[in-house]
Design an enzyme around this catalytic site. Sequence first.
Site, PDB file in Angstrom:
ATOM      1  N   CYS A  36       5.036  30.656 -36.493  1.00 48.58           N
ATOM      2  CA  CYS A  36       4.904  29.873 -37.627  1.00 48.58           C
ATOM      3  C   CYS A  36       4.221  30.551 -38.667  1.00 48.58           C
ATOM      4  O   CYS A  36       4.448  30.408 -39.840  1.00 48.58           O
ATOM      5  CB  CYS A  36       4.282  28.625 -37.492  1.00 48.58           C
ATOM      6  SG  CYS A  36       2.655  28.524 -36.886  1.00 48.58           S
ATOM      7  N   GLU A  92       1.042  20.655 -38.180  1.00 49.98           N
ATOM      8  CA  GLU A  92       1.096  22.073 -38.468  1.00 49.98           C
ATOM      9  C   GLU A  92       2.659  22.684 -38.472  1.00 49.98           C
ATOM     10  O   GLU A  92       2.966  22.687 -37.507  1.00 49.98           O
ATOM     11  CB  GLU A  92       0.273  22.728 -37.533  1.00 49.98           C
ATOM     12  CG  GLU A  92      -0.167  24.035 -37.851  1.00 49.98           C
ATOM     13  CD  GLU A  92       0.858  25.164 -37.845  1.00 49.98           C
ATOM     14  OE1 GLU A  92       1.398  25.675 -38.352  1.00 49.98           O
ATOM     15  OE2 GLU A  92       0.916  25.416 -36.443  1.00 49.98           O
TER      16      GLU A  92
END
Length: 495
Positions: free
Chosen positions: A303, A269
């Site tokens: 993120c 990720e």
Amino acid sequence: MADIHILPQVSAFLAQDHGQFIDGQYQPTANAERLPVVNPANGRTIADVASASADDVDRALESAGRALQGDWGRCLPAQRQQILLRLADLLEAHREEFAQLEALTNGKLIGDARRFEVDHTCVFIRYYAGWATKLHGETLAPSIPSFAGEQYTAMTYREPVGVVAAIVPWNFPVMIAIWKVAAALCTGCCIVLKPSEFAPLTLLRLAELAHQAGVPAGVFNVVNGGRQVGQWLIEHPRVNKVSFTGSVPAGIAIGQAALKADLTRVTLELGGKNPAAFLADVDAERAVDGIMLAGLVHQGQVCSSAERFYVHVSRFDEIVERVIARVETLRIGSPLDETTQYGPLANQPHFARMQALFERARQGGQVLSGGQALVGDGFYVTPTVIRANGHDDPLMREEAFAGVLSFMPFEDEEQLLQWMNDSAYGLSASLWTNDFSKALRLMRRIEAGMVWINSHTIMDPAVPFGGWKASGIGREFGSAFIESYTELKSVIMCY
């Protein structure tokens, strides 16, 4: 207002001798190297942690392997569920302790630390706990012809992938760790976790709570250190899967190393340069609220935060002016002051990187507001508004990860989609409009793993999360995580 009062148990925990958590307890380490833990609000070292040796990594993985073959491997699904539910209860009971540790060591606003690192993390733990009793295969009807009157039936099982090595970043250490820990535990795996060297303390405390909740020795281990410790984990023959959250370059290197290590399974990720688009019909005040949500939570150190903002040319000047007015009124200060609206960056290397980015933006004459480091102690910078010089501007290409809002006007929706998709990344994106018919048509053409409409950065454990293109491999949350933490076993029976 002043900083909140630090709990005695927080002060006591900071003063402990911190090392590795292996086989259900703190373990001495042969490595003399210590990693400083720095308070980003003032730049002072408030604790240190022993870096793991290669022997520590071996011991952690051996412990996980024994647990997998022992009691944990025989643990009933309902027992795993109850252990995770107890962990959520314990984390909730220690809410303020964890929130304060996060504010002190990571610069997260105390309110955000309470809401996200504890409250929302507990929601994720309880969600994953529910899956422990719902892992299932299928019964199948094969078409194998009979050769001598025999018949066939078939079924599939989901088996734990085995020992998981998890490497987590510094921005949301508890929450992101739980995405991996709870996924591993509910599927029957064991885990060895490496925190970021900048934010190790809350995960050591989390391991203590997990053991208190009934997680057997060896099932959840923590080893500390930098890149070398991560490399030892990735390349270790006892590791069956690597789960990593972090930067794109690091993720690519980890994925390559894992593939070389006997095709070790990976979930990556990674980051991105996430776009947010505001169509001509959007309400100006709602757009500004959306930009603040999309780009400035935890000083932009998320993120999935948006960094590329595309605003229809007819609304561009109005909305950008409102954004500037809003960011210039944000109260910058201590994360332990409950009135603070914008805290420090999380660590000194990131702070230095942002100073270099600001200098480059100023030389290009692009800074409309902010773009400065604050004088004094700590790693404080101003929230920054930039007008990009064009779609190929590096500030529209390179991830900043720090509350830098880069704006460009667009004229039509085909141009908008081209710009949004013209990126090596594809983690997240958002569309802001009152025309849901248009939003649903455009949404299908956006190249991103997560698309919000009239929202951004909001996550739910039931909704899979992960990136396209260079932003990752695999998915977390929902039922999608099961594929990554289990191996599918097929059985054919003849009778």
